[in-house]
Design an enzyme around this catalytic site. Sequence first.
Site, short mmCIF file in Angstrom:
data_model
loop_
_atom_site.label_atom_id
_atom_site.label_comp_id
_atom_site.label_asym_id
_atom_site.label_seq_id
_atom_site.Cartn_x
_atom_site.Cartn_y
_atom_site.Cartn_z
CD GLU A 124 -1.51 -3.93 9.60
OE1 GLU A 124 -1.14 -2.61 9.43
OE2 GLU A 124 -2.05 -4.66 8.98
CG HIS A 152 -1.92 -1.01 1.25
ND1 HIS A 152 -2.17 -1.73 2.33
CD2 HIS A 152 -2.51 -1.78 0.30
CE1 HIS A 152 -2.98 -2.73 1.84
NE2 HIS A 152 -3.37 -2.62 1.01
CG HIS A 165 0.61 -4.35 5.44
ND1 HIS A 165 -0.45 -3.78 4.77
CD2 HIS A 165 1.03 -5.36 5.24
CE1 HIS A 165 -0.40 -4.68 3.69
NE2 HIS A 165 0.58 -5.58 3.77
CD GLU A 207 -0.35 0.10 4.46
OE1 GLU A 207 0.16 -0.74 4.52
OE2 GLU A 207 -1.75 0.11 4.76
#
Length: 1291
Positions: A1163, A952, A1049, A955
Amino acid sequence: MNKVKVPTEKGNARILGLLGQLEKISLESTLQDVENARHITSKLLHLVQTQAAFPFSVLQTSERTKKDITAKGSTGMEVILSTLENTHDLQTTLNILNILNELVSVGGGRRCGVLVSKGGSQILLQLLFSASKDSPPNEEVMVQLHSILAKIGPKDKKFGVKARINGALGITLSLVKQNLQNSKLILPCLQLLRVYSSNSVNAVSLGKNGVVELIFKIIGPFNKKNTSLIKVSLDTLAALLKSKTNARRSVDRGYLPVLLTIYIDWHRHDSRHRHMLIRKGILTCIKNITGIKLGRKAFVDAEGMKVLYSTSQDCLSVRTLDPLVNISSLIMRKCFPKNRLPIPTIKSVYHFQLPIIPTSGPVAQLYNLAPEVDDVVDESDDTDDTELETDNENEDEEKDENKKNDDIETDINKLKPVHELGRPTEELEVYKQFFPELSEDFQAYNHSEENHASASMSDVQRPEPIIVPTAGEEQPSKRKVLKVSESNTPESQQILPNVYQGAAQDHKLPTLIGLQNKQQSRNSVNSWYSKQNGHTSSQCLNNEIAKGLDDMSLHCNNASDDVKCWNSRCVSGTENKPSFLTLGETCSKTCQQLSGCGKSLFVSSFGQPPSWQQVGTQLGQLCCSGIDTDAEDESSISSEEPGISELPEPGTLQPLHDCDLYVEIVKKTKSVPEYSEVAYPDYFGHIPPPFKEHLIERPYGVQRTKIFQDIERLIHANDIIDKIVYDLDFLSYPTPEDGETLRFNSQFESGNLRKAIQVRKFEYDLILNSDINSNHHHQWFYFEVSGMRNAVPYRFNIINCEKSNSQFNYGMHPIMYSVQEAMLGRPQWIRTGTDICYYKNHFSRSSIAAGGLKGKSYYTLTFTMNFTHKDDVCYFAYHYPYTYSTLQMHIQKLEALHDPQQIYFRQDSICETLGGNPCPVLTITSVPESKSWEDLYQFRNRPYIFLTSRVHPGESNSSWVMKGTLEFLMSNNLAAQNLRDSYIFKIVPMLNPDGVINGSHRCSLSGEDLNRQWLTPNLELHPTIYHTKGLLQYLASIQHTPLVFCDYHGHSRKKNVFMYGCSIKETVWQTDVSASSCDLQEDLGYRLFWAFCATKLMEKNYVKIKHDRFGHSETQTLPKVLNQIAPAFCMSSCSFVVEKSKESTARVVVWREIGVTRSYTMESTYCGCDQGKYKGQQIGTRELEEMGAKFCIGLLRLKRLTSVECRLPHGLLDVENDLIDTRCNVTSPTTQVLDVDEPRCLEEIDYSAESSDEQDVDLNETADFDTQYFDPNTQEEQLSDSDIPKRDFFL
C-alpha cells in the site's frame, strides 16, 4: 469482631483507633454509645475536612486521612458505611454524611469508585428513602445525601435502576417542587436529577411527571443572581432532552423559541463573557431538541438559523468562545435542510450493458431497480435515528482502534493451505502459451536483434498519422520572445489552439488534442529538438506551442557548447535511433546499497553530452542513492526569467515518453464514452518538481469558516447564482462564454467530473461521476479548468464524497497541472491549494446509495486556488494520473529500448477486458549466457516473482510504483542484472484497464470491486482476474509456484508505504482459536517476540510450524528489508493478520490456494510520510518510482537471505541475519521509524518491541559489502558448495 484494617504507616494509629472504636460502637446501641459515636465521627470529620484557611500541614493530614480510609485493603469505608446504616442518631448521621462528602469532593474520583464498590450507593438511597418519611425532612440531611449521590452516581453503572427501585426519583422531584425558592436544597437535587436522567427510562419517567416544565420555571432571561442554579438547571434540562420523548414534549409546548429568546438575551447582556457556561448550556438544550425531525423543523420555523448565525459571527473574534461557535455550527449543520444532489440519478452517466447480470449483490439490485424509481430522493428526515455527531468529528478518526477486532479469521481451516488448483490441469494447459520461456531453446536466438521480439520505435506500426493542425509553417529562426500569429486552420480541425493573441488580448492555452482521422502532415512535440540538431519538418506545431517549446529547449541552449541537444522525451520519425539503448557511462558514485554498482545508463543515439556525468532514467539515480531531496533544496532549478530554465537533473527527463506514440495508442483505446480528446498532461508528460512539497497544517478555523459559508446559502439565498456550467448528463448544455465563468471538461481518458455548478462568482460545486454499473465510489477526480483570472481566490467544492474522513484533513493537497507553466519549461503536476478541508455536508444519500441505510450524508472536499496565469488551462486530480494509454506507451518504449542480447522481455495480452482492451502481461528475465544445457536448465528453473497492480482504478500511485519497478528491471544496473539472472518476473501492470480508462475509482465495468473476486472469478464478468489467477494456478500445477506475489495498491487513510501479508502465527496469536491437530507451515522473517510466543502456543496445541535456517517465520522478511532500505516504507504500519473481510482478495487467495507464502499487498499513501527521510513531505511520483525500485532491491536481499544455494561468506550471512532482526525504531541513514505513529487502524501491529539488543546493521554501509558478492561469476569462482552451511531448522 474483625479487627479494623488500615495501612500501617506512621501517623495512622489515631485513625486506626477511632475506626476501631466506631466499629465497636456500631455493634452496641446504648445511650452512652450514641454519645461516643457522635464524638468519634466528629473527630474523624475534623481529620478529613479541608478548608482554605487551614495551614499546609493540616491539609496534608487531611489528604493522608482520606487516603488511609479508602486505601486498598483498608476496612475504614466499611466501618463508616456500617455505622451510617445502623445509627438512628441525627448528629451521627450528619457527621458521617459530611465525612463521605469530604471523601468524594474535588479530586475524589477514585474514592467515589471505592464508595460504590463497598455498596455505598444502595445504603445512601435507602437512607434517602428513610429520611423522606420524616415530616418535614431534615434539610441538612437531604442536602448532604443529594450532594453525595450526585457525585457517586456516574461511577455506578446500575445507579439509575437502583434509584428507580428505591423510589428516589419521586423523592427528589417532590423536594424540587416544594422548594423552588430554596436554592441551597434545590441545587443538589437538580444535580441528582441530571444523574437520574442518564438512564433513558428515568428520563422519560421524569418528563412525564413535569420535570421539563419545572425547570423552565427556574431558567429565564439574563440575571446575575443564582447563576450557579441556572447553570445546573440547564445541564439537567439538557440531559432530559436527550430523550426523544422529552424533546418532542418540549417542541409541543413551544419551548424551542423560548430557548432561542433566552439565548439571545444572555448573548446580548453577557458582554464580558463571564457566563459562557450558561450560554453553552442553552445551546446544548437546543442541540438535543434538534436531534428529532420535529425539533429541526421548529428550529427553522423560529428562524434559529439566522439567530445562531448572527450570534456566532459576533463570537468568532473571541477565541475563548469557540465552544459556543462549535455547538452553533453543529446545530445549524444538523438543521440545514437536507438536499438531494442536483443530478437525475446517482447511477453513472455512462451505461455499459453486461454480458450477464449477477443474480445477487449491488449490481443485480441496480439492474432490477424500476426506471421510475428516484434513486436520489432525500430520505434522511424520514427517521429520527440520525447519525451521531460530535463537536469535533474529524479530529479522532480512529475512535475504536483499541476495540477487539472481530474481523480476524478464526476458522483454522481457512488458515491452512488448500493444495487444490480449483480447475482441471487440462484446462490450465491453455496458459502454457504465456510461458514460452520454459520451453524456449534459444537455438534460433543467436543473441541477434533481428529475431528478438523487441522492435525499434521506427518499426512501431502507426495505422494513422498523428494530426497536429497548426496555424502556419514554423519559421526556422529561434525565438526567445513569444509572438502572435493568426490561425488559418478551421476551428473544427484545430487540436492545439493559439496560445497568445497579443499582449492586449486574452490568451488561450492548448487544452486537449483531438484525435482526428483526416490525413495531414504531422509534427511531433519533439520538433524543437530536431531543429536544434539540424533536422527539418514538413509541418510544425501550432506557432504558440512551438514557441513555448522553444523556450523549453533553452534547457539545451544553457548547456555547454559541446552539449548536443539530446532527445530525452520523444523521438521524431526522421531521427535515426538504435533499437535498444547502449551501455553508457557507469556511475562513479559509490552506491550506498551496492558497492561500486557500475550503474549503466540509458543513452540515446545522439551520444552522451560530455558535460553530463550521468544521463539516464530517473532510475539511474534511484538505484544508487535514492532521491537526495536536501541537495535539491540547495540548488534552484528555475531561472528568474520566464520561459528559461536551467539544465534539469538527468533523472528528471522522460526517456519513456513519446507524445506521438501516446496519441496513436489513445486512438486504439476503447472507452465507454468514446473519448475523442487527450488531456494535455497525458500528452506532454510529467516531470517531478525539483522542490519538496510539504504536508500542510490546516489553519485554525478553516473548516468552521467553510461551513458558515455553506450556511450563508440558506440565510442569503438571493446571493447564490446556482448556474450550471458543465453537465455530462446534458452535453448540449451551452458552454459559458461570458469571460467571467470558468469552463470545465473531463471528457478524456481517466477523467471524472460529472457536473459543475457556479454557486457564487468565484465558487463552484463539483459533482463526481459514479463508477460505471455502480451508484457510488466517488473519490477519484481528474478534470480541466480554463478561463480563469489570476490572483483571484476560487473555491472548489467536491460535494459528493462518501468516506467519513480523508487525509485532506491531515496535510494532503490535490494536484494541479498548468499548461502555461508547461510552456514555460515546467511540465509538472504539483501539490496545490489552500484552505483545504473535508467535512460532512447537507446533501443526503438515499438509502439506495447508502446500501439500505437512511440518514447518511455526503462529504465535501473543499479547497481554494489562486491561479498564477490569466486564462490558463489547468488540470486538477486526486492523485498523479497514470492512464492505460500511458502504460501501453511505456511498455512499447521499454520493449523498443532494451538490449535483446541481455534482457529477455516479452509482452502478451492475457485477455480482452469487457470494454475490448487488451490486458498486458509482461515477462522479464535475463537471456541465458549460452545455449548450453546447463545454462538453459538454470534459465528454466529460475523462481518466479509475480507482480500485479492497479486493480482499483483510482489508485494511480500503484502504477507509478510499478513504473519504478519496470524501469529498474529493464535497466543495466548490476543489481537489476542480478535479479534478472535469478528470477523470472511475470507482471500484470494493470488489472483493471477499463476502470482506469473510464475514470472509475474502485470498480471495473462489471460494477464490482475486482479485488473481491479472486475466490470465484467469473470468466465473463471478471476476465482479467480469472486469467491472472489461471496463470498462477498453471505455475502451481507445473511446480513453479512463485516465490513472491505482490499486489500494488494505494491507501487513502494512512501515510507512508507499508505491506499487508498473511501470517498464521500472528493470526492465531491474536485469537483464541484451537489449532490442535493442524499442520500449519510458515518460515522466514518473523520478529522474535511473535516467533517465541506464537511458537509456544503452537507447541502447546501440537502444531508444526516450518522455519528457515535462521529460525524465523517467512512472512515478514521482505517488509523488514524494505523498512531498512526504502525511506518511505514504515514497518509499524504493516499487518500480517488474515481477516475475514479480505478472504476473497488477491493476497489471501494466492496465499491460501496457490500456496505462495510471501503473498503481499503493498500500500502506498496518497498523502505523504510521517517518519523517516521524507517525514513531513507529501509523496510524489519520484518517491513512488523510487519505492518500486527499492522493492526490487528488497527482492535481491530476499534472495541472499533465503536461497538454499546462497554462496555468500558466513560473515556476511551473519550480518544479514542481524539486519533482519534489527529494531525498527532505531535511526539509520536511510529511514527513521518513530515509536509514535499516526493513530493506527485496527489491522496495525506495534513492532517497536523487538527483542534485539544488538546495534543495527545499516544496509547502506558499503564497507560490509563487496562488488564480488553481486557478480555471479566472481561468486562462482570464489565459493564452492562446501561453503554453504547445511542445517535443518524445522521445528
